[in-house]
Design a protein around this motif. Structure first.
Motif, PDB file in Angstrom:
ATOM      1  N   LEU A  75       0.840  -1.190   0.000  1.00 58.90           N
ATOM      2  CA  LEU A  75       0.000   0.000   0.000  1.00 58.90           C
ATOM      3  C   LEU A  75       0.876   1.242   0.000  1.00 58.90           C
ATOM      4  O   LEU A  75       2.111   1.171   0.093  1.00 58.90           O
ATOM      5  CB  LEU A  75      -0.916  -0.028   1.215  1.00 58.90           C
ATOM      6  N   SER A  76       0.247   2.383  -0.129  1.00 62.03           N
ATOM      7  CA  SER A  76       0.984   3.640  -0.243  1.00 62.03           C
ATOM      8  C   SER A  76       1.720   3.944   1.051  1.00 62.03           C
ATOM      9  O   SER A  76       1.265   3.565   2.137  1.00 62.03           O
ATOM     10  CB  SER A  76       0.027   4.779  -0.585  1.00 62.03           C
ATOM     11  N   PRO A  77       2.865   4.619   0.984  1.00 67.00           N
ATOM     12  CA  PRO A  77       3.631   4.920   2.205  1.00 67.00           C
ATOM     13  C   PRO A  77       2.860   5.853   3.128  1.00 67.00           C
ATOM     14  O   PRO A  77       2.125   6.738   2.697  1.00 67.00           O
ATOM     15  CB  PRO A  77       4.896   5.571   1.680  1.00 67.00           C
ATOM     16  N   ALA A  78       3.067   5.628   4.414  1.00 66.95           N
ATOM     17  CA  ALA A  78       2.442   6.450   5.447  1.00 66.95           C
ATOM     18  C   ALA A  78       3.261   6.292   6.721  1.00 66.95           C
ATOM     19  O   ALA A  78       3.943   5.285   6.914  1.00 66.95           O
ATOM     20  CB  ALA A  78       0.988   6.038   5.680  1.00 66.95           C
ATOM     21  N   PRO A  79       3.232   7.287   7.620  1.00 63.24           N
ATOM     22  CA  PRO A  79       3.940   7.144   8.898  1.00 63.24           C
ATOM     23  C   PRO A  79       3.405   5.947   9.685  1.00 63.24           C
ATOM     24  O   PRO A  79       2.237   5.560   9.562  1.00 63.24           O
ATOM     25  CB  PRO A  79       3.667   8.470   9.611  1.00 63.24           C
ATOM     26  N   VAL A  80       4.276   5.353  10.480  1.00 63.50           N
ATOM     27  CA  VAL A  80       3.897   4.141  11.185  1.00 63.50           C
ATOM     28  C   VAL A  80       2.800   4.405  12.206  1.00 63.50           C
ATOM     29  O   VAL A  80       2.004   3.524  12.519  1.00 63.50           O
ATOM     30  CB  VAL A  80       5.143   3.531  11.861  1.00 63.50           C
ATOM     31  N   ASP A  81       2.723   5.637  12.741  1.00 59.97           N
ATOM     32  CA  ASP A  81       1.706   5.972  13.731  1.00 59.97           C
ATOM     33  C   ASP A  81       0.668   6.932  13.178  1.00 59.97           C
ATOM     34  O   ASP A  81       0.056   7.699  13.928  1.00 59.97           O
ATOM     35  CB  ASP A  81       2.369   6.590  14.961  1.00 59.97           C
ATOM     36  N   ALA A  82       0.474   6.902  11.871  1.00 58.48           N
ATOM     37  CA  ALA A  82      -0.496   7.822  11.249  1.00 58.48           C
ATOM     38  C   ALA A  82      -1.914   7.397  11.591  1.00 58.48           C
ATOM     39  O   ALA A  82      -2.231   6.207  11.585  1.00 58.48           O
ATOM     40  CB  ALA A  82      -0.307   7.829   9.734  1.00 58.48           C
ATOM     41  N   PRO A  83      -2.802   8.348  11.917  1.00 58.98           N
ATOM     42  CA  PRO A  83      -4.199   7.983  12.203  1.00 58.98           C
ATOM     43  C   PRO A  83      -4.923   7.549  10.940  1.00 58.98           C
ATOM     44  O   PRO A  83      -4.411   7.627   9.826  1.00 58.98           O
ATOM     45  CB  PRO A  83      -4.780   9.274  12.788  1.00 58.98           C
ATOM     46  N   ALA A  84      -6.136   7.079  11.112  1.00 62.95           N
ATOM     47  CA  ALA A  84      -6.885   6.528   9.975  1.00 62.95           C
ATOM     48  C   ALA A  84      -7.239   7.585   8.942  1.00 62.95           C
ATOM     49  O   ALA A  84      -7.322   7.293   7.743  1.00 62.95           O
ATOM     50  CB  ALA A  84      -8.150   5.844  10.483  1.00 62.95           C
ATOM     51  N   ASP A  85      -7.456   8.840   9.373  1.00 61.29           N
ATOM     52  CA  ASP A  85      -7.861   9.866   8.411  1.00 61.29           C
ATOM     53  C   ASP A  85      -6.704  10.339   7.534  1.00 61.29           C
ATOM     54  O   ASP A  85      -6.925  11.026   6.537  1.00 61.29           O
ATOM     55  CB  ASP A  85      -8.469  11.065   9.165  1.00 61.29           C
ATOM     56  N   ARG A  86      -5.468   9.971   7.847  1.00 60.90           N
ATOM     57  CA  ARG A  86      -4.318  10.366   7.040  1.00 60.90           C
ATOM     58  C   ARG A  86      -3.820   9.229   6.151  1.00 60.90           C
ATOM     59  O   ARG A  86      -2.773   9.348   5.518  1.00 60.90           O
ATOM     60  CB  ARG A  86      -3.181  10.835   7.949  1.00 60.90           C
ATOM     61  N   ARG A  87      -4.538   8.106   6.138  1.00 64.48           N
ATOM     62  CA  ARG A  87      -4.162   6.994   5.278  1.00 64.48           C
ATOM     63  C   ARG A  87      -5.180   6.856   4.161  1.00 64.48           C
ATOM     64  O   ARG A  87      -6.369   7.211   4.335  1.00 64.48           O
ATOM     65  CB  ARG A  87      -4.116   5.689   6.084  1.00 64.48           C
ATOM     66  N   ASN A  88      -4.737   6.347   3.016  1.00 63.00           N
ATOM     67  CA  ASN A  88      -5.652   6.136   1.892  1.00 63.00           C
ATOM     68  C   ASN A  88      -6.081   4.676   1.784  1.00 63.00           C
ATOM     69  O   ASN A  88      -6.396   4.183   0.709  1.00 63.00           O
ATOM     70  CB  ASN A  88      -4.987   6.585   0.582  1.00 63.00           C
ATOM     71  N   TYR A  89      -6.055   3.967   2.933  1.00 64.11           N
ATOM     72  CA  TYR A  89      -6.512   2.586   2.959  1.00 64.11           C
ATOM     73  C   TYR A  89      -7.101   2.326   4.340  1.00 64.11           C
ATOM     74  O   TYR A  89      -6.912   3.106   5.286  1.00 64.11           O
ATOM     75  CB  TYR A  89      -5.365   1.599   2.680  1.00 64.11           C
ATOM     76  N   ARG A  90      -7.795   1.222   4.509  1.00 65.27           N
ATOM     77  CA  ARG A  90      -8.365   0.813   5.788  1.00 65.27           C
ATOM     78  C   ARG A  90      -8.310  -0.713   5.876  1.00 65.27           C
ATOM     79  O   ARG A  90      -8.334  -1.406   4.861  1.00 65.27           O
ATOM     80  CB  ARG A  90      -9.812   1.290   5.929  1.00 65.27           C
ATOM     81  N   TRP A  91      -8.251  -1.177   7.102  1.00 64.72           N
ATOM     82  CA  TRP A  91      -8.178  -2.613   7.337  1.00 64.72           C
ATOM     83  C   TRP A  91      -9.583  -3.196   7.418  1.00 64.72           C
ATOM     84  O   TRP A  91     -10.456  -2.666   8.086  1.00 64.72           O
ATOM     85  CB  TRP A  91      -7.431  -2.905   8.638  1.00 64.72           C
ATOM     86  N   VAL A  92      -9.788  -4.315   6.735  1.00 67.96           N
ATOM     87  CA  VAL A  92     -11.078  -4.997   6.697  1.00 67.96           C
ATOM     88  C   VAL A  92     -10.851  -6.443   7.110  1.00 67.96           C
ATOM     89  O   VAL A  92      -9.987  -7.123   6.534  1.00 67.96           O
ATOM     90  CB  VAL A  92     -11.723  -4.948   5.290  1.00 67.96           C
ATOM     91  N   ALA A  93     -11.588  -6.898   8.117  1.00 71.45           N
ATOM     92  CA  ALA A  93     -11.472  -8.280   8.573  1.00 71.45           C
ATOM     93  C   ALA A  93     -12.395  -9.163   7.750  1.00 71.45           C
ATOM     94  O   ALA A  93     -13.601  -8.920   7.670  1.00 71.45           O
ATOM     95  CB  ALA A  93     -11.825  -8.381  10.053  1.00 71.45           C
ATOM     96  N   ARG A  94     -11.838 -10.171   7.108  1.00 72.30           N
ATOM     97  CA  ARG A  94     -12.609 -11.098   6.278  1.00 72.30           C
ATOM     98  C   ARG A  94     -12.293 -12.523   6.676  1.00 72.30           C
ATOM     99  O   ARG A  94     -11.234 -12.813   7.244  1.00 72.30           O
ATOM    100  CB  ARG A  94     -12.280 -10.911   4.795  1.00 72.30           C
ATOM    101  N   THR A  95     -13.216 -13.395   6.349  1.00 72.29           N
ATOM    102  CA  THR A  95     -12.993 -14.815   6.583  1.00 72.29           C
ATOM    103  C   THR A  95     -11.911 -15.315   5.645  1.00 72.29           C
ATOM    104  O   THR A  95     -11.911 -14.958   4.460  1.00 72.29           O
ATOM    105  CB  THR A  95     -14.293 -15.605   6.352  1.00 72.29           C
ATOM    106  N   PRO A  96     -10.956 -16.129   6.118  1.00 74.59           N
ATOM    107  CA  PRO A  96      -9.895 -16.612   5.228  1.00 74.59           C
ATOM    108  C   PRO A  96     -10.468 -17.390   4.046  1.00 74.59           C
ATOM    109  O   PRO A  96     -11.353 -18.231   4.190  1.00 74.59           O
ATOM    110  CB  PRO A  96      -9.055 -17.514   6.138  1.00 74.59           C
ATOM    111  N   GLY A  97      -9.955 -17.063   2.829  1.00 72.58           N
ATOM    112  CA  GLY A  97     -10.408 -17.745   1.620  1.00 72.58           C
ATOM    113  C   GLY A  97     -11.663 -17.170   0.997  1.00 72.58           C
ATOM    114  O   GLY A  97     -12.147 -17.686  -0.007  1.00 72.58           O
ATOM    115  N   ARG A  98     -12.206 -16.104   1.577  1.00 73.66           N
ATOM    116  CA  ARG A  98     -13.431 -15.515   1.047  1.00 73.66           C
ATOM    117  C   ARG A  98     -13.111 -14.160   0.455  1.00 73.66           C
ATOM    118  O   ARG A  98     -12.538 -13.301   1.132  1.00 73.66           O
ATOM    119  CB  ARG A  98     -14.470 -15.378   2.166  1.00 73.66           C
ATOM    120  N   ARG A  99     -13.479 -13.956  -0.785  1.00 72.78           N
ATOM    121  CA  ARG A  99     -13.214 -12.681  -1.458  1.00 72.78           C
ATOM    122  C   ARG A  99     -14.295 -11.660  -1.100  1.00 72.78           C
ATOM    123  O   ARG A  99     -15.449 -12.025  -0.835  1.00 72.78           O
ATOM    124  CB  ARG A  99     -13.171 -12.870  -2.968  1.00 72.78           C
ATOM    125  N   PRO A 100     -13.932 -10.391  -1.095  1.00 72.88           N
ATOM    126  CA  PRO A 100     -14.937  -9.365  -0.765  1.00 72.88           C
ATOM    127  C   PRO A 100     -16.017  -9.278  -1.836  1.00 72.88           C
ATOM    128  O   PRO A 100     -15.768  -9.487  -3.024  1.00 72.88           O
ATOM    129  CB  PRO A 100     -14.112  -8.076  -0.676  1.00 72.88           C
TER     130      PRO A 100
END
Length: 391
Positions: free
Chosen positions: A33-58
């Protein structure tokens, strides 16, 4: 300085950006993913983490569709998921307690009150018997007889009411004890509350089942004190039931002497009932691990005391013995001093003889031709002794 990292979309590894951003993960060859500071808050990142079941596509949705999210899908997180690290502590379970369980906290007070009122009823019966003896030769004033009747009947009814209330409270206490003991053993109580109430409150049946209910608890606790207390209580419980049955049969007698004896036996039955109430309280406290005062019983372990190898404090000797030992020690010291002085004198004498020997030899060698005079010999000896004393 804040480190700039690129997280991997596949394995989640974070790679520090050295010179130029990378595109593929060196570990799993996933997309970085795009570079960002290691402690950057969510509003300063252009991605978000999504929890999915293993082997299941979104599931892809069209931009204009208004389909609602499936409630069965895994939750979505704004930040990196940290399961178990920020979970709030579980709230304590609120157990709804009925009236029977709420009355369990009054079991000790009700049992003590019941014992006290039964003793009072026994005293009332004894006073009634004394009045009967006094009535053999003299008449009794109606007021005295009325007061005696009120005392006997009132104490008896109050004792009966407290005994029933204490029975209900003890039943609630038994339910609480069984629930707690079975929960500690990670088991479920096989007896229902209705079965416990039937076995403890129904006459004749309650002569056997309470002992079984308490024996199950004592078996789970594996406490020899509880088993011994249970056996003693059951003997007292059966004896109290037998005395109650005999007292009820004695009331059917029609002779005056039998009725008078029945008054004394009723007083004895009241005392037995008071003893059974106290014995029941003692048994409950013993099963719960409490002492005679109702406090938590603490364990006590006895160890073998071992004396030290050398005494820390010198033993005390009698005064006369100390003086004798001191005088003996002083005499021994004086003998040692005398011996040492004698040895020193012998050494000095030997030294003087040895010193005088060479002087005589030297004088003999130096004056071999001249014959020594007695005055010269005596002066030489004196000088030799003075030299020895000076040394």
């Amino acid at each position: 300085m804040t480190t700039v990292v690129q997280p991997c979309a596949r394995c989640g590894a974070r790679w520090a950006v050295r010179a130029a951003p990378m595109q593929w993960c060196p570990h799993c060859h996933g997309v970085l993913l795009s570079p960002a500071p290691v402690d950057a808050p969510a509003d300063r990142r252009n991605y978000r983490w999504v929890a999915r079941t293993p082997g299941r596509r979104p599931r892809r949705t069209h931009p204009g569709s208004s389909a609602r999210a499936d409630p069965g899908q895994p939750p979505r997180y704004v930040r990196m998921p940290r399961w178990g690290l920020l979970d709030p502590p579980p709230e304590p379970m609120t157990v709804t307690r009925g009236r029977l369980r709420r009355s369990a906290q009054w079991a000790a007070w009700l049992l003590l009150s019941t014992a006290g009122v039964f003793v009072l009823a026994a005293a009332a019966e004894v006073v009634r018997y004394l009045i009967v003896l006094h009535n053999r030769t003299r008449l009794i004033h109606p007021t005295v007889l009325f007061v005696s009747d009120v005392f006997v009947i009132g104490a008896g009814l109050l004792a009966l009411a407290l005994a029933l209330s204490a029975a209900l409270a003890v039943l609630g206490r038994l339910i609480e004890i069984r629930r707690r003991v079975y929960a500690e053993a990670e088991r479920r109580d096989p007896r229902s509350q209705s079965a416990l109430a039937f076995g403890c409150l129904v006459p004749v049946v309650n002569l056997l089942w309470p002992r079984i209910f308490l024996a199950e608890v004592a078996a789970l606790r594996d406490d020899p004190r509880a088993r011994r207390a249970l056996r003693i209580w059951w003997v007292g419980w059966l004896f109290g039931g037998a005395v109650t049955l005999v007292g009820l049969l004695w009331r059917s007698a029609d002779s005056v002497q039998a009725k008078a004896d029945g008054v004394l036996f009723t007083a004895f039955a009241d005392m037995v009932a008071a003893a059974v109430a106290l014995l029941t309280l003692w048994t409950l406290w013993t099963i719960e691990g409490r002492d005679l005062r109702g406090g938590i019983r603490t364990g006590r372990r006895l160890l073998i005391a071992v004396d030290t190898v050398t005494p820390v404090i010198e033993p005390v000797h009698p005064a006369g013995r100390d003086r004798a030992v001191t005088s003996d020690h002083a005499a021994g010291s004086s003998d040692d001093a005398a011996t040492s002085d004698h040895a020193a004198t012998s050494d000095h004498a030997a030294t003087s003889d040895h010193a005088a020997g060479p002087s005589d030899d030297a004088a003999t060698s130096n004056h071999a031709e001249d014959e020594p005079t007695p005055a010269a010999d005596s002066s030489a000896v004196v000088r030799g002794q003075e030299e020895v004393m000076a040394k």
